[in-house]
Motif scaffolding. Structure first.
Motif, PDB file in Angstrom:
ATOM      1  N   MET A  24       0.794  -1.228   0.000  1.00  0.00           N
ATOM      2  CA  MET A  24       0.000   0.000   0.000  1.00  0.00           C
ATOM      3  C   MET A  24       0.823   1.272   0.000  1.00  0.00           C
ATOM      4  O   MET A  24       0.263   2.359  -0.009  1.00  0.00           O
ATOM      5  CB  MET A  24      -0.960  -0.003   1.180  1.00  0.00           C
ATOM      6  N   ALA A  25       2.109   1.171  -0.014  1.00  0.00           N
ATOM      7  CA  ALA A  25       2.944   2.378   0.011  1.00  0.00           C
ATOM      8  C   ALA A  25       2.776   3.182  -1.277  1.00  0.00           C
ATOM      9  O   ALA A  25       2.570   4.400  -1.235  1.00  0.00           O
ATOM     10  CB  ALA A  25       4.406   2.007   0.233  1.00  0.00           C
ATOM     11  N   GLN A  26       2.857   2.515  -2.411  1.00  0.00           N
ATOM     12  CA  GLN A  26       2.713   3.220  -3.681  1.00  0.00           C
ATOM     13  C   GLN A  26       1.299   3.766  -3.849  1.00  0.00           C
ATOM     14  O   GLN A  26       1.108   4.869  -4.352  1.00  0.00           O
ATOM     15  CB  GLN A  26       3.036   2.292  -4.848  1.00  0.00           C
ATOM     16  N   LYS A  27       0.307   3.005  -3.420  1.00  0.00           N
ATOM     17  CA  LYS A  27      -1.078   3.461  -3.546  1.00  0.00           C
ATOM     18  C   LYS A  27      -1.330   4.678  -2.667  1.00  0.00           C
ATOM     19  O   LYS A  27      -2.055   5.587  -3.052  1.00  0.00           O
ATOM     20  CB  LYS A  27      -2.039   2.334  -3.185  1.00  0.00           C
ATOM     21  N   GLY A  28      -0.726   4.692  -1.486  1.00  0.00           N
ATOM     22  CA  GLY A  28      -0.879   5.839  -0.598  1.00  0.00           C
ATOM     23  C   GLY A  28      -0.269   7.097  -1.179  1.00  0.00           C
ATOM     24  O   GLY A  28      -0.858   8.180  -1.128  1.00  0.00           O
ATOM     25  N   ILE A  29       0.918   6.963  -1.755  1.00  0.00           N
ATOM     26  CA  ILE A  29       1.562   8.120  -2.386  1.00  0.00           C
ATOM     27  C   ILE A  29       0.775   8.545  -3.624  1.00  0.00           C
ATOM     28  O   ILE A  29       0.610   9.738  -3.890  1.00  0.00           O
ATOM     29  CB  ILE A  29       3.032   7.805  -2.739  1.00  0.00           C
ATOM     30  N   ARG A  30       0.267   7.568  -4.370  1.00  0.00           N
ATOM     31  CA  ARG A  30      -0.534   7.889  -5.558  1.00  0.00           C
ATOM     32  C   ARG A  30      -1.799   8.654  -5.156  1.00  0.00           C
ATOM     33  O   ARG A  30      -2.243   9.557  -5.857  1.00  0.00           O
ATOM     34  CB  ARG A  30      -0.903   6.608  -6.297  1.00  0.00           C
ATOM     35  N   LEU A  31      -2.355   8.304  -4.017  1.00  0.00           N
ATOM     36  CA  LEU A  31      -3.527   9.021  -3.507  1.00  0.00           C
ATOM     37  C   LEU A  31      -3.172  10.465  -3.173  1.00  0.00           C
ATOM     38  O   LEU A  31      -3.953  11.384  -3.434  1.00  0.00           O
ATOM     39  CB  LEU A  31      -4.085   8.307  -2.273  1.00  0.00           C
ATOM     40  N   LEU A  32      -1.991  10.682  -2.634  1.00  0.00           N
ATOM     41  CA  LEU A  32      -1.546  12.038  -2.295  1.00  0.00           C
ATOM     42  C   LEU A  32      -1.342  12.908  -3.529  1.00  0.00           C
ATOM     43  O   LEU A  32      -1.410  14.135  -3.433  1.00  0.00           O
ATOM     44  CB  LEU A  32      -0.249  11.984  -1.483  1.00  0.00           C
ATOM     45  N   THR A  33      -1.105  12.293  -4.685  1.00  0.00           N
ATOM     46  CA  THR A  33      -0.903  13.091  -5.900  1.00  0.00           C
ATOM     47  C   THR A  33      -2.187  13.752  -6.384  1.00  0.00           C
ATOM     48  O   THR A  33      -2.149  14.586  -7.279  1.00  0.00           O
ATOM     49  CB  THR A  33      -0.335  12.227  -7.050  1.00  0.00           C
ATOM     50  N   HIS A  34      -3.316  13.410  -5.798  1.00  0.00           N
ATOM     51  CA  HIS A  34      -4.593  14.015  -6.178  1.00  0.00           C
ATOM     52  C   HIS A  34      -5.037  15.113  -5.211  1.00  0.00           C
ATOM     53  O   HIS A  34      -6.063  15.734  -5.431  1.00  0.00           O
ATOM     54  CB  HIS A  34      -5.680  12.944  -6.259  1.00  0.00           C
ATOM     55  N   ILE A  35      -4.276  15.319  -4.150  1.00  0.00           N
ATOM     56  CA  ILE A  35      -4.613  16.338  -3.151  1.00  0.00           C
ATOM     57  C   ILE A  35      -3.894  17.631  -3.544  1.00  0.00           C
ATOM     58  O   ILE A  35      -2.671  17.634  -3.747  1.00  0.00           O
ATOM     59  CB  ILE A  35      -4.220  15.878  -1.736  1.00  0.00           C
ATOM     60  N   PRO A  36      -4.637  18.746  -3.644  1.00  0.00           N
ATOM     61  CA  PRO A  36      -4.084  19.979  -4.224  1.00  0.00           C
ATOM     62  C   PRO A  36      -2.780  20.497  -3.609  1.00  0.00           C
ATOM     63  O   PRO A  36      -1.855  20.808  -4.336  1.00  0.00           O
ATOM     64  CB  PRO A  36      -5.210  20.997  -4.032  1.00  0.00           C
ATOM     65  N   PHE A  37      -2.660  20.616  -2.305  1.00  0.00           N
ATOM     66  CA  PHE A  37      -1.501  21.289  -1.727  1.00  0.00           C
ATOM     67  C   PHE A  37      -0.253  20.417  -1.643  1.00  0.00           C
ATOM     68  O   PHE A  37       0.850  20.930  -1.509  1.00  0.00           O
ATOM     69  CB  PHE A  37      -1.842  21.840  -0.343  1.00  0.00           C
ATOM     70  N   LYS A  39       0.307  17.867  -3.971  1.00  0.00           N
ATOM     71  CA  LYS A  39       0.375  17.173  -5.254  1.00  0.00           C
ATOM     72  C   LYS A  39       1.803  17.176  -5.823  1.00  0.00           C
ATOM     73  O   LYS A  39       2.336  16.117  -6.169  1.00  0.00           O
ATOM     74  CB  LYS A  39      -0.594  17.824  -6.241  1.00  0.00           C
ATOM     75  N   ARG A  40       2.421  18.344  -5.913  1.00  0.00           N
ATOM     76  CA  ARG A  40       3.771  18.427  -6.503  1.00  0.00           C
ATOM     77  C   ARG A  40       4.796  17.667  -5.664  1.00  0.00           C
ATOM     78  O   ARG A  40       5.647  16.971  -6.212  1.00  0.00           O
ATOM     79  CB  ARG A  40       4.185  19.887  -6.653  1.00  0.00           C
ATOM     80  N   TRP A  41       4.700  17.819  -4.354  1.00  0.00           N
ATOM     81  CA  TRP A  41       5.633  17.093  -3.480  1.00  0.00           C
ATOM     82  C   TRP A  41       5.464  15.596  -3.638  1.00  0.00           C
ATOM     83  O   TRP A  41       6.448  14.858  -3.710  1.00  0.00           O
ATOM     84  CB  TRP A  41       5.402  17.499  -2.020  1.00  0.00           C
ATOM     85  N   ILE A  43       4.314  13.870  -6.190  1.00  0.00           N
ATOM     86  CA  ILE A  43       4.803  13.407  -7.495  1.00  0.00           C
ATOM     87  C   ILE A  43       6.325  13.308  -7.481  1.00  0.00           C
ATOM     88  O   ILE A  43       6.901  12.310  -7.927  1.00  0.00           O
ATOM     89  CB  ILE A  43       4.309  14.344  -8.623  1.00  0.00           C
ATOM     90  N   ARG A  44       6.993  14.326  -6.939  1.00  0.00           N
ATOM     91  CA  ARG A  44       8.463  14.285  -6.843  1.00  0.00           C
ATOM     92  C   ARG A  44       8.921  13.132  -5.960  1.00  0.00           C
ATOM     93  O   ARG A  44       9.870  12.421  -6.275  1.00  0.00           O
ATOM     94  CB  ARG A  44       8.994  15.608  -6.288  1.00  0.00           C
ATOM     95  N   PHE A  45       8.239  12.955  -4.827  1.00  0.00           N
ATOM     96  CA  PHE A  45       8.591  11.884  -3.901  1.00  0.00           C
ATOM     97  C   PHE A  45       8.398  10.518  -4.551  1.00  0.00           C
ATOM     98  O   PHE A  45       9.244   9.637  -4.426  1.00  0.00           O
ATOM     99  CB  PHE A  45       7.747  11.992  -2.624  1.00  0.00           C
ATOM    100  N   ALA A  46       7.273  10.331  -5.246  1.00  0.00           N
ATOM    101  CA  ALA A  46       6.993   9.050  -5.904  1.00  0.00           C
ATOM    102  C   ALA A  46       8.032   8.742  -6.976  1.00  0.00           C
ATOM    103  O   ALA A  46       8.448   7.596  -7.137  1.00  0.00           O
ATOM    104  CB  ALA A  46       5.591   9.056  -6.498  1.00  0.00           C
ATOM    105  N   ASP A  47       8.465   9.764  -7.705  1.00  0.00           N
ATOM    106  CA  ASP A  47       9.472   9.551  -8.745  1.00  0.00           C
ATOM    107  C   ASP A  47      10.842   9.231  -8.150  1.00  0.00           C
ATOM    108  O   ASP A  47      11.541   8.344  -8.623  1.00  0.00           O
ATOM    109  CB  ASP A  47       9.575  10.778  -9.649  1.00  0.00           C
ATOM    110  N   SER A  48      11.222   9.958  -7.112  1.00  0.00           N
ATOM    111  CA  SER A  48      12.563   9.771  -6.552  1.00  0.00           C
ATOM    112  C   SER A  48      12.673   8.502  -5.699  1.00  0.00           C
ATOM    113  O   SER A  48      13.745   7.919  -5.598  1.00  0.00           O
ATOM    114  CB  SER A  48      12.969  10.983  -5.724  1.00  0.00           C
ATOM    115  N   LYS A  49      11.592   8.059  -5.114  1.00  0.00           N
ATOM    116  CA  LYS A  49      11.619   6.896  -4.207  1.00  0.00           C
ATOM    117  C   LYS A  49      10.858   5.701  -4.772  1.00  0.00           C
ATOM    118  O   LYS A  49      10.404   4.852  -4.020  1.00  0.00           O
ATOM    119  CB  LYS A  49      11.019   7.274  -2.847  1.00  0.00           C
TER     120      LYS A  49
END
Length: 187
Positions: A24-37, A39-41, A43-49
């Motif tokens: 569920m780690a990737q799904k949790g981060i993917r869920l955060l990419t839809h939250i406005p404030f 979102k950018r962090w 996406i960067r975190f998901a790409d780097s980690k």
């Protein structure tokens, strides 16, 4: 309201049980990419980690699939430890003649843990645990000072057990005899 809270809890249990099976780690981060404030962090975190998140998911899924007994026993031990910790809070508050029950102490522990996790960057939760306890106790219409006292007594208990542990390590190290290698060199 109780039915809505119960449904929310059952939904959370369902999602966590599905997450433990597939990760569920990737799904949790993917869920955060839809939250406005965030979102950018996110996406960067998901790409780097990405590799680390994949590894975490695979390890959780592997533990759940191959070692279910270990997985659920560790979950049960964590739950038992939380209940015992809330019983400690109950006893401390009862020592101050506070009108609390076991359910109240579970709520106090849950809120103070949430508060401490939100302020995760403080070393050893210095002040954040006591603040969370003060806010939680205040939420039950008791004086906030009881929360601070509870936090301080809990800290004192931790220090006592740390001292006992260090003492046992020192005693254990003195009782170990160094290996005599002179007998091996003669043969």
């Amino acid at each position: 309201l109780l039915a809505v809270i119960g449904g929310f809890c059952l939904l959370g249990i369902y999602f966590f049980s599905r997450g433990y099976k597939t990760g569920m780690a990737q799904k949790g981060i993917r869920l955060l990419t839809h939250i406005p404030f965030v979102k950018r962090w996110a996406i960067r975190f998901a790409d780097s980690k990405k590799e680390t998140l994949e590894q975490i998911d695979s390890q959780i899924a592997l533990l759940h699939q191959q070692h279910k007994r270990t997985f659920y026993s560790s979950l049960l031990f964590e739950l038992s430890a939380r209940i015992l910790q809330s019983f400690e809070i109950y006893l401390i508050l009862k020592a101050f003649n506070a009108e609390v029950g076991i359910v109240d102490s579970i709520l106090i522990l849950a809120f103070s843990s949430l508060f401490s996790n939100l302020i995760f960057f403080t070393p050893m939760q210095l002040g954040s645990r006591e603040g969370g306890l003060a806010l939680a106790v205040d939420g039950l219409h008791l004086t906030g000072a009881l929360g601070v006292y509870t936090g301080l007594i809990t800290r004192l208990r931790e220090l006592v057990w740390i001292a006992i542990g260090i003492l046992l390590i020192k005693i254990g190290n003195k009782n170990q005899l160094p290996k005599d290698t002179s007998d091996n060199s003669k043969s």
